[in-house]
Scaffold this motif. Structure first.
Motif, PDB file in Angstrom:
ATOM      1  N   ARG A   1      -7.345  -8.329   8.054  1.00  0.00           N
ATOM      2  CA  ARG A   1      -7.712  -7.649   9.300  1.00  0.00           C
ATOM      3  C   ARG A   1      -8.356  -6.315   8.922  1.00  0.00           C
ATOM      4  O   ARG A   1      -7.719  -5.262   8.920  1.00  0.00           O
ATOM      5  N   TRP A   2      -9.647  -6.386   8.589  1.00  0.00           N
ATOM      6  CA  TRP A   2     -10.324  -5.245   7.978  1.00  0.00           C
ATOM      7  C   TRP A   2     -10.425  -4.049   8.920  1.00  0.00           C
ATOM      8  O   TRP A   2     -10.214  -2.906   8.494  1.00  0.00           O
ATOM      9  N   GLN A   3     -10.762  -4.284  10.180  1.00  0.00           N
ATOM     10  CA  GLN A   3     -10.927  -3.164  11.109  1.00  0.00           C
ATOM     11  C   GLN A   3      -9.599  -2.454  11.359  1.00  0.00           C
ATOM     12  O   GLN A   3      -9.549  -1.221  11.438  1.00  0.00           O
ATOM     13  N   GLU A   4      -8.531  -3.226  11.474  1.00  0.00           N
ATOM     14  CA  GLU A   4      -7.215  -2.606  11.655  1.00  0.00           C
ATOM     15  C   GLU A   4      -6.819  -1.803  10.422  1.00  0.00           C
ATOM     16  O   GLU A   4      -6.289  -0.689  10.530  1.00  0.00           O
ATOM     17  N   ALA A   5      -7.084  -2.366   9.243  1.00  0.00           N
ATOM     18  CA  ALA A   5      -6.787  -1.643   8.006  1.00  0.00           C
ATOM     19  C   ALA A   5      -7.577  -0.341   7.948  1.00  0.00           C
ATOM     20  O   ALA A   5      -7.037   0.724   7.604  1.00  0.00           O
ATOM     21  N   GLN A   6      -8.853  -0.412   8.298  1.00  0.00           N
ATOM     22  CA  GLN A   6      -9.695   0.786   8.291  1.00  0.00           C
ATOM     23  C   GLN A   6      -9.157   1.836   9.260  1.00  0.00           C
ATOM     24  O   GLN A   6      -9.120   3.032   8.938  1.00  0.00           O
ATOM     25  N   ARG A   7      -8.707   1.404  10.430  1.00  0.00           N
ATOM     26  CA  ARG A   7      -8.209   2.356  11.427  1.00  0.00           C
ATOM     27  C   ARG A   7      -6.967   3.093  10.924  1.00  0.00           C
ATOM     28  O   ARG A   7      -6.871   4.320  11.036  1.00  0.00           O
ATOM     29  N   HIS A   8      -6.030   2.361  10.344  1.00  0.00           N
ATOM     30  CA  HIS A   8      -4.811   3.004   9.837  1.00  0.00           C
ATOM     31  C   HIS A   8      -5.133   3.966   8.689  1.00  0.00           C
ATOM     32  O   HIS A   8      -4.621   5.098   8.650  1.00  0.00           O
ATOM     33  N   LEU A   9      -5.974   3.534   7.773  1.00  0.00           N
ATOM     34  CA  LEU A   9      -6.267   4.349   6.595  1.00  0.00           C
ATOM     35  C   LEU A   9      -7.062   5.600   6.962  1.00  0.00           C
ATOM     36  O   LEU A   9      -6.803   6.688   6.430  1.00  0.00           O
ATOM     37  N   GLN A  10      -8.014   5.461   7.860  1.00  0.00           N
ATOM     38  CA  GLN A  10      -8.768   6.640   8.292  1.00  0.00           C
ATOM     39  C   GLN A  10      -7.874   7.628   9.032  1.00  0.00           C
ATOM     40  O   GLN A  10      -8.064   8.850   8.935  1.00  0.00           O
ATOM     41  N   GLN A  11      -6.889   7.112   9.749  1.00  0.00           N
ATOM     42  CA  GLN A  11      -5.950   7.995  10.432  1.00  0.00           C
ATOM     43  C   GLN A  11      -5.172   8.842   9.426  1.00  0.00           C
ATOM     44  O   GLN A  11      -4.929  10.032   9.655  1.00  0.00           O
ATOM     45  N   VAL A  12      -4.804   8.243   8.305  1.00  0.00           N
ATOM     46  CA  VAL A  12      -4.087   8.993   7.271  1.00  0.00           C
ATOM     47  C   VAL A  12      -4.983  10.086   6.694  1.00  0.00           C
ATOM     48  O   VAL A  12      -4.559  11.240   6.520  1.00  0.00           O
ATOM     49  N   VAL A  13      -6.227   9.734   6.387  1.00  0.00           N
ATOM     50  CA  VAL A  13      -7.154  10.713   5.810  1.00  0.00           C
ATOM     51  C   VAL A  13      -7.363  11.886   6.758  1.00  0.00           C
ATOM     52  O   VAL A  13      -7.429  13.051   6.327  1.00  0.00           O
ATOM     53  N   GLN A  14      -7.440  11.613   8.052  1.00  0.00           N
ATOM     54  CA  GLN A  14      -7.713  12.667   9.025  1.00  0.00           C
ATOM     55  C   GLN A  14      -6.478  13.510   9.336  1.00  0.00           C
ATOM     56  O   GLN A  14      -6.570  14.732   9.470  1.00  0.00           O
ATOM     57  N   ARG A  15      -5.310  12.864   9.423  1.00  0.00           N
ATOM     58  CA  ARG A  15      -4.104  13.582   9.838  1.00  0.00           C
ATOM     59  C   ARG A  15      -3.390  14.278   8.685  1.00  0.00           C
ATOM     60  O   ARG A  15      -2.707  15.284   8.895  1.00  0.00           O
ATOM     61  N   PHE A  16      -3.540  13.746   7.475  1.00  0.00           N
ATOM     62  CA  PHE A  16      -2.774  14.278   6.342  1.00  0.00           C
ATOM     63  C   PHE A  16      -3.693  14.594   5.158  1.00  0.00           C
ATOM     64  O   PHE A  16      -3.512  14.056   4.066  1.00  0.00           O
ATOM     65  N   PRO A  17      -4.702  15.434   5.359  1.00  0.00           N
ATOM     66  CA  PRO A  17      -5.640  15.727   4.264  1.00  0.00           C
ATOM     67  C   PRO A  17      -4.942  16.433   3.107  1.00  0.00           C
ATOM     68  O   PRO A  17      -4.018  17.225   3.305  1.00  0.00           O
ATOM     69  N   GLY A  18      -5.409  16.120   1.902  1.00  0.00           N
ATOM     70  CA  GLY A  18      -4.869  16.780   0.720  1.00  0.00           C
ATOM     71  C   GLY A  18      -3.559  16.224   0.215  1.00  0.00           C
ATOM     72  O   GLY A  18      -3.013  16.735  -0.761  1.00  0.00           O
ATOM     73  N   THR A  19      -3.041  15.179   0.846  1.00  0.00           N
ATOM     74  CA  THR A  19      -1.771  14.598   0.419  1.00  0.00           C
ATOM     75  C   THR A  19      -2.023  13.376  -0.461  1.00  0.00           C
ATOM     76  O   THR A  19      -3.131  12.829  -0.513  1.00  0.00           O
ATOM     77  N   ARG A  20      -0.967  12.962  -1.149  1.00  0.00           N
ATOM     78  CA  ARG A  20      -1.067  11.754  -1.974  1.00  0.00           C
ATOM     79  C   ARG A  20      -1.372  10.537  -1.100  1.00  0.00           C
ATOM     80  O   ARG A  20      -2.145   9.657  -1.488  1.00  0.00           O
ATOM     81  N   ALA A  21      -0.779  10.489   0.093  1.00  0.00           N
ATOM     82  CA  ALA A  21      -1.036   9.372   1.000  1.00  0.00           C
ATOM     83  C   ALA A  21      -2.511   9.320   1.389  1.00  0.00           C
ATOM     84  O   ALA A  21      -3.117   8.243   1.452  1.00  0.00           O
ATOM     85  N   ALA A  22      -3.107  10.489   1.647  1.00  0.00           N
ATOM     86  CA  ALA A  22      -4.524  10.530   2.009  1.00  0.00           C
ATOM     87  C   ALA A  22      -5.397  10.044   0.858  1.00  0.00           C
ATOM     88  O   ALA A  22      -6.405   9.359   1.076  1.00  0.00           O
ATOM     89  N   GLN A  23      -5.018  10.380  -0.373  1.00  0.00           N
ATOM     90  CA  GLN A  23      -5.790   9.921  -1.528  1.00  0.00           C
ATOM     91  C   GLN A  23      -5.704   8.410  -1.678  1.00  0.00           C
ATOM     92  O   GLN A  23      -6.707   7.736  -1.951  1.00  0.00           O
ATOM     93  N   LEU A  24      -4.507   7.855  -1.491  1.00  0.00           N
ATOM     94  CA  LEU A  24      -4.354   6.402  -1.558  1.00  0.00           C
ATOM     95  C   LEU A  24      -5.177   5.718  -0.474  1.00  0.00           C
ATOM     96  O   LEU A  24      -5.815   4.682  -0.716  1.00  0.00           O
ATOM     97  N   ALA A  25      -5.162   6.292   0.723  1.00  0.00           N
ATOM     98  CA  ALA A  25      -5.933   5.712   1.823  1.00  0.00           C
ATOM     99  C   ALA A  25      -7.429   5.769   1.524  1.00  0.00           C
ATOM    100  O   ALA A  25      -8.161   4.801   1.762  1.00  0.00           O
ATOM    101  N   ALA A  26      -7.891   6.902   0.991  1.00  0.00           N
ATOM    102  CA  ALA A  26      -9.311   7.041   0.667  1.00  0.00           C
ATOM    103  C   ALA A  26      -9.725   6.053  -0.423  1.00  0.00           C
ATOM    104  O   ALA A  26     -10.817   5.466  -0.364  1.00  0.00           O
ATOM    105  N   ASP A  27      -8.859   5.853  -1.409  1.00  0.00           N
ATOM    106  CA  ASP A  27      -9.171   4.899  -2.480  1.00  0.00           C
ATOM    107  C   ASP A  27      -9.300   3.480  -1.934  1.00  0.00           C
ATOM    108  O   ASP A  27     -10.210   2.734  -2.319  1.00  0.00           O
TER     109      ASP A  27
END
Length: 243
Positions: A206-232
């Motif tokens: 479910r690519w669009q759902e995955a993208q939505r969750h991961l982008q939410q992490v990047v936007q809400r928690f910048p600079g964190t390890r979780a954001a880096q994993l989501a960006a990767d």
């Protein structure tokens, strides 16, 4: 003449044997390099496993310390209790009344102590660390059933989801991670739970759902390890043409 012919024959044989010896030497070198590479790779894998185990252990210790700090904070905010109770008021004369018969005493369950909660959580987490995922699922589920309002409930839901994720039970994993996001919005585990929701959607295609969750992490928690994993993972999806 015979001696000269023999010398020529030896020279010719030497010329033919030299390439064979060189090829044999090269093959031996390649075999040695392969064995060396395999050993180095195995050592790296073992070291990585050791580091992952150490990280999980440290996470468990940090979570336990956070729980202890929370208990101390709550104890510090508790209202002070007077040393002596106030003197009872002197009752005036009243007409006697018929008192109802005393009701049977109600047995109230004593609240669990912080130590009992911490011990139950630690036992469940130890099962997860040791790779006993079925036992960890049972232990975390029992913990959440007994202590649904405990400060470590969000963490318990998260690690329950991790255990299901390792077993590739993505439906159950998703439900556990959603509990963290939906019911414990102030928890430090929200970012990690959102990452894992993205991973679950990725595993299910479910690519669009995955993208939505991961982008939410990047936007809400910048600079964190979780954001880096989501960006990767987002970058991986772009390279694969999934988004």
């Amino acid at each position: 003449m015979a001696a000269r012919d023999r010398s020529v024959l030896i020279l010719v044989l030497g010329l033919f044997a030299a390439p064979v010896m060189a090829q044999d030497l090269e093959a031996r070198v390649r075999a040695l390099e392969q064995r060396l590479s395999s050993r180095v790779l195995m050592e790296m894998i073992q070291r990585l496993d050791q580091l992952q185990h150490e990280v999980q252990t440290l996470r468990g210790q940090v979570e336990t310390l956070q729980y202890q700090v929370e208990q101390l904070r709550q104890a510090g905010n508790a209202p002070a209790v007077a040393d002596q109770p106030p003197a009872p008021a002197q009752p005036g004369p009243v007409a006697p009344v018929e008192e109802p018969p005393p009701a049977a005493p109600v047995q109230k369950a004593e609240p669990a102590s912080p130590e009992a909660i911490r011990t139950a959580y630690r036992q469940a987490f130890d099962q997860l660390q040791e790779g006993h995922y079925d036992a960890a699922i049972d232990a975390f589920s029992e913990f959440l059933q007994r202590y649904p309002e405990a400060p470590l409930a969000a963490n318990a839901y998260y690690w329950l989801g991790e255990a299901y994720y390792v077993k590739r039970d993505f439906r159950a994993a998703s439900e556990a991670f959603r509990q963290v996001v939906d019911h414990f919005p102030a928890s430090a585990k929200v970012a990690d739970a959102l990452v894992k929701l993205g991973y679950v959607a990725f595993e299910q295609g479910r690519w669009q759902e995955a993208q939505r969750h991961l982008q939410q992490v990047v936007q809400r928690f910048p600079g964190t390890r979780a954001a880096q994993l989501a960006a990767d993972r987002l970058e991986q999806m772009r390279r694969q043409g999934k988004i």
